[in-house]
Scaffold this motif. Structure first.
Motif, PDB file in Angstrom:
ATOM      1  N   ARG A  67      14.612 -11.518  -0.355  1.00 49.01           N
ATOM      2  CA  ARG A  67      14.369 -13.490   0.000  1.00 49.01           C
ATOM      3  C   ARG A  67      13.691 -13.938  -0.256  1.00 49.01           C
ATOM      4  O   ARG A  67      12.391 -13.485  -0.655  1.00 49.01           O
ATOM      5  N   LYS A  68      13.032 -15.030  -0.388  1.00 50.22           N
ATOM      6  CA  LYS A  68      12.325 -15.848  -1.208  1.00 50.22           C
ATOM      7  C   LYS A  68      10.972 -16.378  -0.611  1.00 50.22           C
ATOM      8  O   LYS A  68      10.018 -17.596  -0.578  1.00 50.22           O
ATOM      9  N   GLU A  69      11.238 -16.828   0.893  1.00 47.25           N
ATOM     10  CA  GLU A  69      10.497 -17.684   2.039  1.00 47.25           C
ATOM     11  C   GLU A  69       9.775 -16.652   2.026  1.00 47.25           C
ATOM     12  O   GLU A  69       8.594 -15.394   2.069  1.00 47.25           O
ATOM     13  N   ASN A  70       8.108 -17.060   2.580  1.00 49.01           N
ATOM     14  CA  ASN A  70       7.037 -17.044   3.085  1.00 49.01           C
ATOM     15  C   ASN A  70       7.116 -16.325   4.646  1.00 49.01           C
ATOM     16  O   ASN A  70       7.230 -16.978   5.451  1.00 49.01           O
ATOM     17  N   PHE A  71       6.434 -15.103   4.678  1.00 50.83           N
ATOM     18  CA  PHE A  71       6.639 -14.240   5.835  1.00 50.83           C
ATOM     19  C   PHE A  71       4.883 -13.901   6.280  1.00 50.83           C
ATOM     20  O   PHE A  71       5.014 -13.557   7.151  1.00 50.83           O
ATOM     21  N   ASN A  72       4.380 -14.366   5.739  1.00 55.75           N
ATOM     22  CA  ASN A  72       3.189 -14.142   6.081  1.00 55.75           C
ATOM     23  C   ASN A  72       3.289 -15.463   7.266  1.00 55.75           C
ATOM     24  O   ASN A  72       3.479 -16.477   7.974  1.00 55.75           O
ATOM     25  N   HIS A  73       2.117 -14.739   8.337  1.00 53.79           N
ATOM     26  CA  HIS A  73       2.545 -15.306   9.744  1.00 53.79           C
ATOM     27  C   HIS A  73       3.243 -14.957  10.691  1.00 53.79           C
ATOM     28  O   HIS A  73       3.879 -15.819  11.983  1.00 53.79           O
ATOM     29  N   LYS A  74       4.490 -13.890  10.094  1.00 54.46           N
ATOM     30  CA  LYS A  74       5.488 -14.114  11.258  1.00 54.46           C
ATOM     31  C   LYS A  74       6.047 -12.429  12.173  1.00 54.46           C
ATOM     32  O   LYS A  74       5.105 -11.470  11.194  1.00 54.46           O
ATOM     33  N   ARG A  75       7.062 -12.988  12.701  1.00 47.62           N
ATOM     34  CA  ARG A  75       7.635 -11.447  13.685  1.00 47.62           C
ATOM     35  C   ARG A  75       8.918 -11.222  12.868  1.00 47.62           C
ATOM     36  O   ARG A  75       9.388 -12.963  13.679  1.00 47.62           O
ATOM     37  N   LEU A  76       9.134 -10.783  12.400  1.00 46.40           N
ATOM     38  CA  LEU A  76      10.610 -10.408  12.651  1.00 46.40           C
ATOM     39  C   LEU A  76      11.072  -9.178  13.573  1.00 46.40           C
ATOM     40  O   LEU A  76      10.417  -8.402  14.103  1.00 46.40           O
ATOM     41  N   ARG A  77      12.252  -9.454  13.379  1.00 45.42           N
ATOM     42  CA  ARG A  77      13.560  -8.495  13.720  1.00 45.42           C
ATOM     43  C   ARG A  77      14.353  -7.861  12.760  1.00 45.42           C
ATOM     44  O   ARG A  77      15.257  -8.142  11.393  1.00 45.42           O
ATOM     45  N   LEU A  78      13.919  -6.735  13.268  1.00 45.15           N
ATOM     46  CA  LEU A  78      15.027  -6.165  11.603  1.00 45.15           C
ATOM     47  C   LEU A  78      15.164  -4.661  12.139  1.00 45.15           C
ATOM     48  O   LEU A  78      15.331  -4.078  13.304  1.00 45.15           O
ATOM     49  N   GLN A  79      16.577  -4.552  11.703  1.00 45.73           N
ATOM     50  CA  GLN A  79      17.128  -3.604  11.885  1.00 45.73           C
ATOM     51  C   GLN A  79      16.773  -2.198  10.282  1.00 45.73           C
ATOM     52  O   GLN A  79      16.855  -2.786   8.565  1.00 45.73           O
ATOM     53  N   LEU A  80      15.672  -0.917  10.956  1.00 47.37           N
ATOM     54  CA  LEU A  80      15.077  -0.143  10.196  1.00 47.37           C
ATOM     55  C   LEU A  80      16.286   1.019   9.830  1.00 47.37           C
ATOM     56  O   LEU A  80      17.174   1.157  10.788  1.00 47.37           O
ATOM     57  N   PHE A  81      16.378   1.258   8.904  1.00 49.99           N
ATOM     58  CA  PHE A  81      17.873   2.486   8.132  1.00 49.99           C
ATOM     59  C   PHE A  81      16.470   3.770   7.595  1.00 49.99           C
ATOM     60  O   PHE A  81      16.348   4.261   6.377  1.00 49.99           O
ATOM     61  N   PRO A  82      16.203   4.854   8.906  1.00 55.03           N
ATOM     62  CA  PRO A  82      15.490   5.650   8.281  1.00 55.03           C
ATOM     63  C   PRO A  82      15.849   6.682   7.920  1.00 55.03           C
ATOM     64  O   PRO A  82      17.370   7.256   8.143  1.00 55.03           O
ATOM     65  N   ASN A  83      15.328   8.502   7.219  1.00 52.72           N
ATOM     66  CA  ASN A  83      16.447   9.269   6.383  1.00 52.72           C
ATOM     67  C   ASN A  83      14.928  10.421   6.711  1.00 52.72           C
ATOM     68  O   ASN A  83      13.435   9.590   6.617  1.00 52.72           O
ATOM     69  N   GLU A  84      15.246  11.571   6.079  1.00 50.91           N
ATOM     70  CA  GLU A  84      14.369  12.094   5.900  1.00 50.91           C
ATOM     71  C   GLU A  84      13.178  12.561   4.541  1.00 50.91           C
ATOM     72  O   GLU A  84      12.342  13.612   5.044  1.00 50.91           O
ATOM     73  N   SER A  85      13.395  11.052   4.422  1.00 52.23           N
ATOM     74  CA  SER A  85      12.291  11.185   2.864  1.00 52.23           C
ATOM     75  C   SER A  85      11.608  10.930   3.618  1.00 52.23           C
ATOM     76  O   SER A  85       9.927  10.917   2.881  1.00 52.23           O
ATOM     77  N   ILE A  86      11.673   9.800   5.001  1.00 52.88           N
ATOM     78  CA  ILE A  86       9.996   9.676   5.463  1.00 52.88           C
ATOM     79  C   ILE A  86       9.932  11.371   6.613  1.00 52.88           C
ATOM     80  O   ILE A  86      10.274  11.580   7.501  1.00 52.88           O
ATOM     81  N   GLY A  87       8.473  11.639   5.823  1.00 52.60           N
ATOM     82  CA  GLY A  87       7.672  12.868   5.935  1.00 52.60           C
ATOM     83  C   GLY A  87       6.868  13.283   8.159  1.00 52.60           C
ATOM     84  O   GLY A  87       6.785  11.854   7.672  1.00 52.60           O
ATOM     85  N   PHE A  88       6.273  13.645   8.172  1.00 53.70           N
ATOM     86  CA  PHE A  88       6.197  13.726   9.516  1.00 53.70           C
ATOM     87  C   PHE A  88       4.575  13.580   9.288  1.00 53.70           C
ATOM     88  O   PHE A  88       4.211  12.001  10.350  1.00 53.70           O
ATOM     89  N   THR A  89       4.048  13.368   8.277  1.00 56.65           N
ATOM     90  CA  THR A  89       2.324  12.526   7.850  1.00 56.65           C
ATOM     91  C   THR A  89       2.764  11.033   7.688  1.00 56.65           C
ATOM     92  O   THR A  89       2.005  10.229   8.338  1.00 56.65           O
ATOM     93  N   ASP A  90       3.869  10.845   6.972  1.00 56.10           N
ATOM     94  CA  ASP A  90       4.024   9.568   6.910  1.00 56.10           C
ATOM     95  C   ASP A  90       4.134   8.953   8.236  1.00 56.10           C
ATOM     96  O   ASP A  90       3.670   7.238   7.919  1.00 56.10           O
TER      97      ASP A  90
END
Length: 425
Positions: free
Chosen positions: A86-109
């Motif tokens: 998206r092209k809009e400015n996201f600074n100073h904003k709060r977002l409602r997000l749908q995250l798609f986690p998977n096993e590529s995210i390690g525990f230390t991450d």
């Protein structure tokens, strides 16, 4: 002439310290087990909804396509990166997000900062806060955006502009920009000293039986605690505040302050409260810096205090930290040799620049800073091998008990500095 009484130690017997440290280590392990279960739940979900505040937003280009990289902090407390086209400015904003986690995210991450794919469902502008108002107030005092970024970083722990961050790394003064114990020490001295000037006349007239270290120290700690919370409690600053708080308590009890058992106790206690610090690079570097300060003071404490303050600590810490820093950050420039001098100059500069910004003339030093940041044009990359760093750290720890090993460590650090800045250059 009577002999000076030796201050009692925080842990009079080694056995007591071992039991205390073991208890904290067990608590850390239990916290990690609990967090690992949360982590497993997180990555096993096909998607995850959350609200998150945008901490930073910047553009990148890949395959001729521009996109935004967002760093966010969720309501649950974890910090992560995601991308958006998206092209809009996201600074100073709060977002409602749908995250798609998977096993590529390690525990230390998961404990630290990780990348996760997402979809932005909704966004809203954050309400104007005191911090936001102050950031704008500072910005308006500078025509150069990079200088506004610099001052907001040293006052409010906001991220630096990428180009300026690289220049500061070439000057070897990244530790002056990232809020840490150095800044907190300056603020403690200012706050405690100012309050003490107000307190002394009242104490002498109304309550001579009161203890200044208790009363003034308590107010100072509350003000510093508010400041740490206000800027978002970065890991290095959190460690520093904990050390100041515990150190103040130890002084009130009349016990020995500068000890490695004290440093390790604070380290373990913080990791019990905030296990994510275990994977925070800034936290480890901060602990390493304090360790080498303690090591220097242990073998130079009989020297003149001004020599210790103006020479041994700034120069000694720069030299002793070189192998540690160059194990992690390869960027090298001969201008980094200015680091001890710039660190000393920063002590008066920091409070003066704060005062100048308060009265609306924060641009007084802009010309000098622009000239300083223009000096380093480019650097080279020299990375110390991990095995060498490991040996250096082991020798440093052993130097706690052997003065000869301290000189070996110092000799190795000096030799490495000569090799990096003179031989390779």
């Amino acid at each position: 002439m009577g002999m000076a009484l030796e201050k009692p130690k925080l842990f009079p017997q080694r056995k007591t310290f071992v039991w205390f440290a073991s208890l904290l280590a067990i608590l850390i392990l239990l916290r990690l087990i609990f967090l690992y279960q949360n982590y497993q739940d997180f990555i096993s979900k096909p998607f995850y909804y959350t609200y998150a505040t945008v901490l930073t937003s910047y553009e990148k280009t890949k395959y001729d396509k521009r996109y935004k990289v967002l760093k966010l902090k969720s309501l649950e407390g974890f910090t992560f990166y995601t991308t958006s086209h998206r092209k809009e400015n996201f600074n100073h904003k709060r977002l409602r997000l749908q995250l798609f986690p998977n096993e590529s995210i390690g525990f230390t991450d998961y404990l630290g900062t990780f990348y996760v794919k997402s979809k932005i469902k909704h966004q809203e502008k954050l309400p104007l806060t005191i911090k936001g108002t102050l950031l704008t107030y500072v910005n308006h005092q500078h025509s150069d955006a990079s200088l506004a970024s610099f001052y907001n970083a040293i006052f409010f722990a906001t991220p630096l502009e990428v180009k300026l961050r690289d220049k500061i790394a070439l000057l070897g003064i990244s530790h002056l920009v990232a809020l840490s114990g150095f800044h907190l020490g300056i603020l403690w001295g200012l706050i405690y000293g100012f309050l003490l000037l107000l307190y002394r006349p009242l104490q002498q007239k109304f309550f001579p039986y009161r203890h200044a270290l208790l009363d003034v120290g308590m107010v100072s700690m509350l003000l510093l605690g508010f400041y740490v919370w206000f800027v978002g409690a970065p890991p290095s600053l959190l460690r520093s505040y904990a050390m100041v708080l515990v150190g103040w308590s130890v002084l009130l009890m009349g016990m020995e302050l500068l000890s490695f058992t004290f440093l390790l106790s604070v380290f373990l206690f913080l990791c019990v409260l905030f296990p994510g610090l275990l994977v925070s690079l800034s936290f480890w570097l901060s602990v390493a810096g304090v360790f080498y300060i303690f090591l220097l003071l242990q073998y130079t404490k009989t020297s003149n205090k001004w020599v210790i303050t103006l020479v041994y600590i700034p120069v000694g810490i720069f030299v002793l930290m070189l192998p540690i820093v160059h194990t992690l950050f390869p960027v090298t420039s001969t201008y980094q040799l200015l680091s001890p001098l710039l660190s000393l100059l920063f002590i008066p500069f920091y409070p003066i620049s704060m005062f100048l910004h308060l009265i609306g003339i924060g641009d007084v030093f802009d010309g000098y800073l622009i000239s300083l940041f223009r000096v380093p044009v480019e650097g080279e990359e020299h990375l110390l091998p991990l095995w060498a760093a490991f040996v250096y750290v082991l020798l440093s720890i052993a130097a706690i008990w052997q003065k000869k090993l301290f000189y070996v460590v110092l000799g190795l650090a000096v030799s490495y500095g000569v090799y990096v800045f003179m031989v390779l250059d």
